[in-house]
Scaffold this active site. Sequence first.
Site, mmCIF file in Angstrom:
data_model
loop_
_atom_site.group_PDB
_atom_site.id
_atom_site.type_symbol
_atom_site.label_atom_id
_atom_site.label_comp_id
_atom_site.label_asym_id
_atom_site.label_seq_id
_atom_site.Cartn_x
_atom_site.Cartn_y
_atom_site.Cartn_z
ATOM 1 N N TYR A 109 0.846 -1.194 0.000
ATOM 2 C CA TYR A 109 0.000 0.000 0.000
ATOM 3 C C TYR A 109 0.880 1.242 0.000
ATOM 4 O O TYR A 109 1.856 1.327 0.757
ATOM 5 C CB TYR A 109 -0.909 0.018 1.245
ATOM 6 C CG TYR A 109 -1.728 1.284 1.339
ATOM 7 C CD1 TYR A 109 -3.002 1.348 0.774
ATOM 8 C CD2 TYR A 109 -1.220 2.434 1.948
ATOM 9 C CE1 TYR A 109 -3.742 2.515 0.827
ATOM 10 C CE2 TYR A 109 -1.951 3.605 2.002
ATOM 11 C CZ TYR A 109 -3.208 3.646 1.441
ATOM 12 O OH TYR A 109 -3.936 4.807 1.491
ATOM 13 N N GLU A 197 -3.265 7.623 -4.172
ATOM 14 C CA GLU A 197 -3.247 6.314 -3.509
ATOM 15 C C GLU A 197 -2.983 5.219 -4.531
ATOM 16 O O GLU A 197 -3.656 5.154 -5.553
ATOM 17 C CB GLU A 197 -4.593 6.054 -2.810
ATOM 18 C CG GLU A 197 -4.584 4.789 -1.981
ATOM 19 C CD GLU A 197 -5.946 4.482 -1.368
ATOM 20 O OE1 GLU A 197 -6.896 4.212 -2.114
ATOM 21 O OE2 GLU A 197 -6.046 4.526 -0.127
#
Length: 399
Positions: A109, A197
């Site tokens: 992530y 993101e």
Amino acid sequence: MDIHEYQAKEILGGFGVPVPRGGLAYSPEQAAYRAREIGGERWVVKAQIHAGGRGKAGGVRLCRDEEALEAAAEALLGKRLVTPQTGPRGKLVNRLYVEAATEVARELYLGLVLDRLSERIMVVASAAGGMEIEEISARHPESLIRVSIDPALGMQPFHAREIAFGLGLEAAQIAQAVEAILGCYRAFRDLDATMVEINPLVVTAAGKLVALDAKMSFDDNALFRRPRISELRDKSQEDPRETKAADRGLSYVGLDGNIGCIINGAGLAMATMDMIKHAGGEPANFLDIGGGATPERVAKAFNLVLSDPRVEAMLVNIFAGINRCDWVARGILQALQRVEMRVPLVVRLAGTHVAEGRRILEESPFPVIAADGLAEAAEKVVVAWRQARQFAEAQEAAA
Ligand code: GDP
Ligand code: MN
């Protein structure tokens, strides 16, 4: 402002972030054509909507041949995809992104957000990718790496290296990760983003680092100086009620209930919504018309709330502080003269010149249901809504 995954990937690719080869498709035929263009033997068809969680909702499909690809495209295009992030109505899929499938070894992530508290860009990374950040912080809080960037210094290679090492990457991937993280930072800063993101950022079976998904949001107040970003806006992904409200300078959030609300002050609006729920109803919207509440604004608010077909009853709740209840009452009357009132209306006025305000409404030719307190107003509008619904159902049964 949000943009689509394929747009974010194109932008980030331009800043040196590695992304899979891909192409946009508006039809199954075009999807097959894109796959041929890309080459290889396996592809991923991805629904382009302004929301995540598509994987779990069937919006990301792995295909092994052209037939499967066309079937996947057929199944997705023109449909509303409901994911945990879209709300129950889902979002319309009118574009697909076709990509070469990636063989995944590890999912990581990587996120960059504007941290308002420290007034800095904050990089958040985790070795536990592939799930939403909320889930990562709940289930693997120890895996989170946070680095905040001093704007005077900007992100330095050592920042990016610290993150790359923290992710437990092998030597061969460190340099790739550093370039990708620095690229994300530059894109964020240079384009007035508020969020970047990449979830998941993957290590492929061949040991390459690739951004498998990408999300970007931009600062609305900076769009005037980012014409190329403004162009990426897709209004079909926005709640049409909210778009309309924003264009009229009203603060509006669409909800899923049937009771339309017009309220002055965000705090009172929140309290009113709570009271409606407490009384057994569901608000159709959050609408703060602000302190002014002039007849024009009240009329605009009425039109906006009534344009939502789900609205079956309405509550106006005004606390006049600087304002005056008699002015607001006249505003409501003017609004009622301008709009076609198709649902029962409950009005609660409080504050300055309240007696005069109530008298104006009582003497008006409109069937306004008056309420004194907040709880009473919520109860009355829920009762009015139930009656209106029963009446409509009885009429339907008779027809
Ligand atoms: P989201 O669910 O909307 O966040 O969509 P993503 O683009 O993140 O895709 C969801 C999940 O599908 C990812 O976390 C991956 O596990 C998987 N996925 C997407 N593309 C590929 C691919 O090319 N190969 C493999 N093996 N998995 C993929
Ligand atoms: Mn994702």
